[in-house]
Design a protein around this motif. Structure first.
Motif, short mmCIF file in Angstrom:
data_model
loop_
_atom_site.label_atom_id
_atom_site.label_comp_id
_atom_site.label_asym_id
_atom_site.label_seq_id
_atom_site.Cartn_x
_atom_site.Cartn_y
_atom_site.Cartn_z
N VAL A 159 0.93 -1.19 0.04
CA VAL A 159 -0.20 -0.13 0.12
C VAL A 159 0.71 1.28 0.16
N ASP A 160 1.92 1.25 0.94
CA ASP A 160 2.86 2.37 0.75
C ASP A 160 3.54 2.68 -0.60
N ARG B 294 0.75 4.28 -2.82
CA ARG B 294 0.59 5.60 -2.35
C ARG B 294 1.81 6.55 -2.72
N SER B 295 2.90 6.09 -2.64
CA SER B 295 4.10 7.06 -3.16
C SER B 295 4.10 7.04 -4.81
N ALA C 283 0.93 9.77 -5.14
CA ALA C 283 1.08 10.97 -4.46
C ALA C 283 1.23 12.21 -5.60
N LEU D 146 -7.74 1.70 -0.86
CA LEU D 146 -7.41 3.29 -0.56
C LEU D 146 -8.67 3.89 -0.71
N GLU E 139 -9.34 7.61 0.84
CA GLU E 139 -8.06 8.33 0.46
C GLU E 139 -8.41 8.74 -1.00
N HIS F 214 -7.46 11.69 -5.89
CA HIS F 214 -7.20 11.97 -4.71
C HIS F 214 -8.45 12.59 -3.87
#
Length: 182
Positions: free
Chosen positions: A101-102, A105-106, A109, A148, A153, A179
């Motif tokens: 997930v990280d 997300r990156s 972003a 997400l 999110e 987003h």
């Protein structure tokens, strides 16, 4: 050697049926080409596993999503075989450990505009240096984006590509997310 492919006979599902009906009890009877009658989905999956057939498509290589709409089985890559299904499942587990997930997300972003599933999957694939076909990147990225979305999110901004059963069962081929603005 006997041929084993299991087919399902659909019950008539009323238009106002909820999703639970589609998942449980949407079939009346399962029949295998070997002559075996199977009472329910669990029995059909067990028979498929015992005869080395994919437990998702039951050896047919095609998933019937709803009556009248089918697609090549994604669990066994359209082979109908259990070995291909298990290989895919192992590859998905590996993708789960690599595509976190990280990481997703990156990747998303910097996006300020709506972004497509394929765009994110391609970026993740190139970030990890994976050749096409090495892992099921698209399905894993889709699952993370849905996670997400469920967490609030992201929001899905695509219209469905097809309405399979009115607005209750829809198909997205390459959806867009964005987003959530705070």
């Amino acid at each position: 050697m006997r041929k084993h492919t299991i087919t399902a006979l659909w019950e008539e599902i009323p238009d106002d049926a909820d999703d639970l009906v589609l998942v449980r009890g949407g079939f009346r009877l399962y029949l295998c080409l070997c002559g075996t009658h199977l009472a329910d989905r669990a029995a059909a999956e067990l028979h498929a596993a015992e005869t080395n057939q994919c437990t998702t498509c039951l050896g047919s290589a095609t998933e019937e999503i709803v009556p009248g709409f089918s697609q090549e089985c994604t669990a066994c890559a359209g082979t109908g075989r259990r070995k291909a299904q298990l290989t895919w499942e192992l590859a998905y587990v590996e993708a789960e450990t690599m595509i976190t997930v990280d990481l997703v997300r990156s990747v998303i972003a910097p996006f300020t505009e709506p972004f497509q599933l394929s765009q994110v999957a391609d970026t993740v694939r190139s970030t990890l240096g994976l050749p096409v076909g090495r892992l099921p990147v698209g399905p894993r990225v889709r699952d993370v984006l849905r996670q997400l979305e469920a967490a609030g999110e992201l929001t899905l901004v695509s219209a469905p590509d097809e309405l399979l059963r009115g607005t209750t069962v829809v198909l997205y081929r390459d959806p867009y997310w964005q987003h959530v603005l705070e």
